[in-house]
Design an enzyme around this catalytic site. Structure first.
Site, PDB file in Angstrom:
ATOM      1  N   THR A 172       0.956  -1.273  -0.425  1.00  0.00           N
ATOM      2  CA  THR A 172       0.334   0.055  -0.368  1.00  0.00           C
ATOM      3  C   THR A 172       1.123   1.070  -0.142  1.00  0.00           C
ATOM      4  O   THR A 172       1.610   0.567   0.313  1.00  0.00           O
ATOM      5  CB  THR A 172      -0.285  -0.100   1.348  1.00  0.00           C
ATOM      6  OG1 THR A 172      -1.231   1.375   1.284  1.00  0.00           O
ATOM      7  CG2 THR A 172      -0.097  -0.503   2.146  1.00  0.00           C
ATOM      8  N   ASP A 173       0.066   2.501  -0.751  1.00  0.00           N
ATOM      9  CA  ASP A 173       0.971   3.803  -0.489  1.00  0.00           C
ATOM     10  C   ASP A 173       0.947   3.782   0.763  1.00  0.00           C
ATOM     11  O   ASP A 173       1.940   4.926   1.174  1.00  0.00           O
ATOM     12  CB  ASP A 173      -0.046   4.615  -1.175  1.00  0.00           C
ATOM     13  CG  ASP A 173      -1.109   4.823  -1.277  1.00  0.00           C
ATOM     14  OD1 ASP A 173      -1.803   4.317  -0.178  1.00  0.00           O
ATOM     15  OD2 ASP A 173      -1.595   5.803  -1.324  1.00  0.00           O
ATOM     16  N   GLU A 174       0.538   4.100   1.677  1.00  0.00           N
ATOM     17  CA  GLU A 174       0.441   4.009   3.287  1.00  0.00           C
ATOM     18  C   GLU A 174       1.929   3.595   3.808  1.00  0.00           C
ATOM     19  O   GLU A 174       1.719   4.055   5.297  1.00  0.00           O
ATOM     20  CB  GLU A 174      -0.638   3.634   4.016  1.00  0.00           C
ATOM     21  CG  GLU A 174      -2.252   4.174   3.613  1.00  0.00           C
ATOM     22  CD  GLU A 174      -3.295   4.172   4.639  1.00  0.00           C
ATOM     23  OE1 GLU A 174      -2.941   3.645   5.819  1.00  0.00           O
ATOM     24  OE2 GLU A 174      -3.985   4.276   3.908  1.00  0.00           O
ATOM     25  N   TYR A 218      -1.631  -0.357  11.081  1.00  0.00           N
ATOM     26  CA  TYR A 218      -2.100  -0.675   9.292  1.00  0.00           C
ATOM     27  C   TYR A 218      -0.242  -0.623   8.866  1.00  0.00           C
ATOM     28  O   TYR A 218       0.135  -1.480   8.649  1.00  0.00           O
ATOM     29  CB  TYR A 218      -3.209  -0.290   9.397  1.00  0.00           C
ATOM     30  CG  TYR A 218      -3.409  -0.099   7.881  1.00  0.00           C
ATOM     31  CD1 TYR A 218      -3.228  -1.946   7.228  1.00  0.00           C
ATOM     32  CD2 TYR A 218      -2.937   0.338   6.733  1.00  0.00           C
ATOM     33  CE1 TYR A 218      -3.193  -2.401   5.977  1.00  0.00           C
ATOM     34  CE2 TYR A 218      -3.331   0.103   5.485  1.00  0.00           C
ATOM     35  CZ  TYR A 218      -2.973  -1.708   5.208  1.00  0.00           C
ATOM     36  OH  TYR A 218      -3.310  -1.379   3.474  1.00  0.00           O
ATOM     37  N   LYS A 224       2.308  -3.472   7.617  1.00  0.00           N
ATOM     38  CA  LYS A 224       2.725  -3.703   6.235  1.00  0.00           C
ATOM     39  C   LYS A 224       3.645  -3.520   6.064  1.00  0.00           C
ATOM     40  O   LYS A 224       4.444  -3.509   5.274  1.00  0.00           O
ATOM     41  CB  LYS A 224       1.780  -2.316   5.452  1.00  0.00           C
ATOM     42  CG  LYS A 224      -0.255  -3.190   5.476  1.00  0.00           C
ATOM     43  CD  LYS A 224      -0.262  -4.694   4.260  1.00  0.00           C
ATOM     44  CE  LYS A 224      -0.017  -4.594   3.160  1.00  0.00           C
ATOM     45  NZ  LYS A 224      -0.536  -5.999   2.893  1.00  0.00           N
TER      46      LYS A 224
END
Ligand code: NAD
Ligand code: DAU
Length: 360
Positions: free
Chosen positions: A134-136, A162, A166
């Site tokens: 994810t970009d997060e 979260y 990741k």
């Protein structure tokens, strides 16, 4: 025939991916490993459940013995790891399960892949392990620098439990590539939208609430920015990276569709009101509530590498995709009722009840 072991295939993106691949290719087999958490729904895959190319395995990716058995039975050529706890708000309330599933689950799969595929001397044949990230993991961008974007070499700087889980999984995947030469790729995609997204996420939640004339809880000032991509375009990117991605590489995926959250909510109000011809769906439903803790201000993906190297481009413009998506949820209200019944109602009440009463 290529066998894909798809984990988390009963979730939002996973089920879109399973359907996309079975539609596109005849000569494949998909083994969907899913433990069926609250976010899963096998109904999404009803149209393929009798397809001989599709197999469902009800198992936990953290269960090493079950994963070893699955590798042994089905001999996958490719692993696509979607399985995860995916909701940021839940990670803030209960981080442990995020570390367990997202980190330890990924590690169990990496070990199985390494054991099953190793043919000696850094040789793993034509296998591939694709980690759906994810970009997060890159953290947050400022609102006042619209030319700043996340690139593949942007240092990882996760903020939420979260995104920390990741990012940690990404580091393990990269470590298995660097250390054991396991053939890996990582994709880092921006916010997806489309059919089958669990209604705890912004877009389906707002549609569901609007239809029922319930308050629309907007966090903080509503000016946080997310970069939206239609889910089929994400599936297309993953397929390309599996087939053409250079081993060991990370590919960012995004369509430069940045929107303030409040713009998304207003679009949903406008379209739901228009389609349902319901004037009660209007801006008075918007309710600004207490902000998410550590709320990342802006995400913005630079997808230049996947475009230049693999020829990927997003096919669905946001303006079309969002209307299509709203229409899908309006046409599938029984799907939303089904997935929001039971435990979700308690979650919703516990999470939003107080927030909505004490509006910002
Ligand atoms: P989701 O929550 O809709 O689905 C997750 C699926 O994983 C569910 O079917 C769930 O049952 C399954 N799962 C959870 N724990 C498991 C376990 N221990 N063993 C087996 N299965 C398990 O998630 P999503 O939005 O479809 O996201 C899928 C992946 O894509 C995640 O890895 C997420 O980090 C990543 N991602 C999501 C987005 C997005 O916008 N939704 C964007 C970029 C990346
Ligand atoms: O960027 C990719 C990520 O997108 C994925 O890795 C995650 O799995 C996925 O859940 C998503 O994370 P976000 O936190 O961006 O998505 P969410 O739908 O939860 O929230 C989108 C934005 O809307 C965010 O700024 C918070 C805000 N929001 C969300 C909800 C649920 C609200 O204002 N009100 C809400 O009720």
């Amino acid at each position: 025939m290529t066998t894909y072991l798809v984990t988390g295939g009963a979730g939002f993106i996973g089920s879109n991916f399973v359907l996309y691949m079975l539609e596109k290719y005849d000569d494949i087999r998909i083994v969907n490993v899913d433990v069926l958490t609250y976010a899963a729904n096998l109904e999404n895959l009803k149209s393929v459940e009798d397809d001989p190319r599709y197999i469902f395995v009800h198992a936990d990716i953290c269960d090493f013995a079950a994963m070893e058995k699955t590798f042994h039975t089905y001999q996958p050529d490719v692993v696509v790891n979607f399985a995860a706890e995916s909701h940021v708000d839940r990670s803030i309330a209960d981080p442990e399960i995020f570390a367990h599933t997202n980190v330890m689950g990924t590690l169990a799969l990496l070990n199985c892949a390494r054991n099953a595929w190793h043919q000696g001397d850094d040789d793993y044949g034509t296998h591939k392990f694709l980690q759906v990230s994810t970009d997060e993991v890159y953290g947050s961008l400022p609102l006042d620098d619209p030319e700043a974007f996340f690139r593949e070499d942007t240092p990882l700087c996760p903020h939420s439990p979260y995104s920390a889980s990741k990012a940690s999984a990404d580091f393990f995947v990269k470590a298995y590539g660097d250390t054991y030469k396991l053939p890996i790729n990582i994709t880092r995609c921006s916010n997806n939208y489309g059919p089958y997204q669990f209604p705890e996420k912004l877009i389906p939640l707002m549609i569901h609430n609007a239809v029922h004339h319930e308050p629309l809880p907007v966090y903080g000032d509503g000016l946080n920015v997310r970069d939206w991509l239609y889910v089929a375009d994400h599936c297309k990117a993953i397929d390309l990276v599996i087939n053409q991605g250079k081993l060991g590489e990370v590919y960012n995926v995004g369509g430069h569709n940045e929107r303030h959250n409040i713009e998304i909510v207003q679009t949903i109000i406008r379209e739901c009101s228009r389609i349902l011809d319901d004037p009660l769906i209007n801006d008075s439903l918007i309710c600004y509530v207490q902000d998410r803790k550590g709320h990342d201000r802006r995400y913005g993906i630079a997808p230049d590498k996947i475009k230049a190297d693999l020829g990927w481009y997003p096919e669905t413009p946001f303006e079309t995709g969002i209307v299509q998506t709203i229409q899908w949820y309006l046409d599938h209200q029984e799907w939303i009722e089904h997935v929001t019944s039971g435990a979700y109602k308690e979650y919703y009440q516990a999470f939003y009840g107080n927030k909505l009463e004490t509006e910002r």
